[in-house]
Design a protein around this motif. Structure first.
Motif, short mmCIF file in Angstrom:
data_model
loop_
_atom_site.label_atom_id
_atom_site.label_comp_id
_atom_site.label_asym_id
_atom_site.label_seq_id
_atom_site.Cartn_x
_atom_site.Cartn_y
_atom_site.Cartn_z
N PHE A 150 42.50 27.02 29.16
CA PHE A 150 43.50 26.84 28.53
C PHE A 150 43.73 25.38 28.04
O PHE A 150 43.67 24.51 28.73
N ARG B 64 42.96 36.17 32.42
CA ARG B 64 43.32 34.91 33.03
C ARG B 64 42.74 34.67 34.11
O ARG B 64 42.34 33.72 34.80
N ASN C 190 40.29 30.92 33.62
CA ASN C 190 41.79 30.53 33.09
C ASN C 190 41.68 29.29 32.16
O ASN C 190 42.58 28.59 31.95
N ALA D 208 40.99 28.91 24.36
CA ALA D 208 41.14 29.88 25.47
C ALA D 208 39.53 30.55 25.64
O ALA D 208 38.81 30.58 24.63
#
Ligand code: SAH
Ligand code: ZN
Ligand code: ZN
Ligand code: ZN
Ligand code: ZN
Length: 439
Positions: free
Chosen positions: A53, A47, A51, A40
């Motif tokens: 990920f 987030r 964002n 992350a």
């Protein structure tokens, strides 16, 4: 909820978001031995801000990789630092009446750009003094989770600078301390015999509008990422190189939102850079450092830097409702200085309520009484603490010994046992949400 997140850190080969290499985390679910690991963003806790990920074991297709690279490129600032330096040089040539600052875009405007910003609010007649104090001109970033900027109150900033000078330092690596940096650079440009210099490392790229490339590097302190690449690295290395007598100190005031281990790992890398530049056998020394952080992180910081001690000085802020000195009914700031310099050398001002403890050989808050049993001045928050014979240590004045929990706590606490240590103070017996340090 149950389980939680743990940081594994910056690892080689990590994928990147616009904020540099992502950090590896592990999601621990209750009852499961091994959690699933994922990457992350290293800069944004929220987030909404970034964002990024990716599961560690996830296969990412070529198309997605290409799209990601494209996305990262598009999310870089619209001007480079070099371009901003050029713009600045042109800006200072303008007469006062043509010097505008767009408040909406947080950007110095050249006359050719006025048109584009015509519907925006702007400030005019930007003076040299204003250009020397960008932290006053720029709106402090207020995003709580990612990048809250809490600016030093003038007297704390002045105290830090005086201390740095009296300790004999001539160079300050300012990591996330734009106001200290600007105080130093501003004095350097105005007072001929002022010898201190500063290099600012900060993620807030707006500062590149006001500082040359040897005064500011766009830097992420959670993953030790220099956005300017090798050239910026080199700028930092050069700055750390000490000429005779030009002692250098790292001063940092990171966002308090956690990730102490990520910060510690970056600071260790900066310290290692310092060590490498050290030509004359200071190999066993540690780079001098001030890490400014709330006192309840003491145990976390000492975990990573056992040589550090916490200084009683309370650091005050301008724009922090809780942490600033009011005139009356003043609230105590929980923010302290952690340092690897000998505490006996850190002189605190008597007139602000500090005294010297001759037994501890350090300056302490005047309310911090020397405990005969602990044989030290034990208060962390400036108030007088009391000794608990069962716990064998001093505790906050509002705490009482609880036989159930087998430790001291607030009288109205709920007795509960948790195995894992608290995220904030590392102690067992409570969770982050009920951490007594935060009360
Ligand atoms: N008290 C300081 C400011 C501290 S606020 C002063 O007055 O000078 C925290 C600072 O860290 C801000 O300047 C912010 O832009 C910077 N920062 C926040 N996240 C960062 C990151 N990931 N990397 C580098 N700097 C960061
Ligand atoms: Zn990101
Ligand atoms: Zn003492
Ligand atoms: Zn005691
Ligand atoms: Zn007790």
């Amino acid at each position: 909820g149950p389980g939680g997140l743990a940081l594994l850190g910056a690892v080689p080969g990590a994928p990147s978001c616009p904020h540099g290499p992502a950090l590896l985390f592990v999601k621990i679910s209750q009852g499961k031995e091994e959690g699933r690991r994922f990457y992350a963003c290293a800069a944004c806790r929220d987030r909404k801000d970034c964002n990024f990920f990716q599961w560690e074991d996830e296969k990412v297709s070529e198309t997605r990789l290409a799209a990601r690279e494209e996305y990262n490129r598009n999310h870089q600032p619209s001007f480079t630092h070099r371009q901003n330096v050029e713009r600045y040089k042109n800006f200072v040539l303008l007469p006062l009446s043509k010097r505008r600052f767009c408040q909406e875009c947080q950007q110095l405007l050249l006359p050719a750009e006025w048109e584009k910003h015509s519907s925006h609010q702007f400030l005019c007649d930007i003076s040299t003094a204003q250009l020397r104090s960008p932290s006053q001109l720029l709106d402090p970033l207020e995003n709580k989770k990612t990048n809250a900027q809490y600016l030093f109150a003038d007297r704390s900033c002045q105290f830090l600078l005086d201390l740095i000078i009296s300790l004999g330092f001539r160079r300050v690596l300012s990591v996330g301390t734009p106001r200290l940096h600007e105080m130093i650079q501003s004095k350097a440009s105005q007072e001929e015999d002022f010898r201190v210099r500063s290099l600012l490392l900060d993620i807030d790229f707006r500062y590149s509008q006001f500082y040359m490339e040897d005064e500011f590097c766009h830097y992420n302190m959670f993953n030790h990422h220099f956005f300017g690449g090798e050239a910026a690295h080199e700028t930092c290395r050069k700055f750390l190189y000490q000429d005779k007598g030009e002692r250098v100190i790292l001063v940092t005031d990171p966002p308090f939102g956690g990730l102490v281990e990520a910060l510690a790992s970056s600071f260790k890398k900066l310290m290692a850079m310092w060590k490498e530049t050290e030509k004359q056998g200071n190999a066993n020394q540690e780079m001098p450092m001030f890490w400014i952080f709330p006192y309840f992180f003491e145990s976390r910081i000492l975990e990573f830097f056992p040589s550090f001690s916490m200084i009683d000085y309370q650091v005050d802020y301008d724009n922090h409702a809780l942490y600033k000195h009011g005139k009356t009914g003043r609230r105590q700031s929980p923010v302290r200085i952690f340092t690897n310099l000998s505490p006996s050398t850190i002189v605190l001002p008597m007139e602000e309520g500090y005294r010297f403890c001759s037994i501890c050989q350090r300056y302490v808050s005047s309310g911090n009484q020397h405990c005969e049993i602990c044989d030290s001045c034990t208060s962390k928050d400036g108030r007088r603490w009391k000794h608990c014979i069962v716990c064998k240590k001093c505790v906050k004045p509002s705490w009482f010994h609880c036989n159930n929990c087998n430790c001291c706590a607030l009288q109205n606490h709920t007795c509960e046992k948790t195995d894992a240590g608290c995220f904030v103070c590392g102690k067992a017996g409570h969770k982050r949400s009920t951490c007594p340090s935060l009360s």
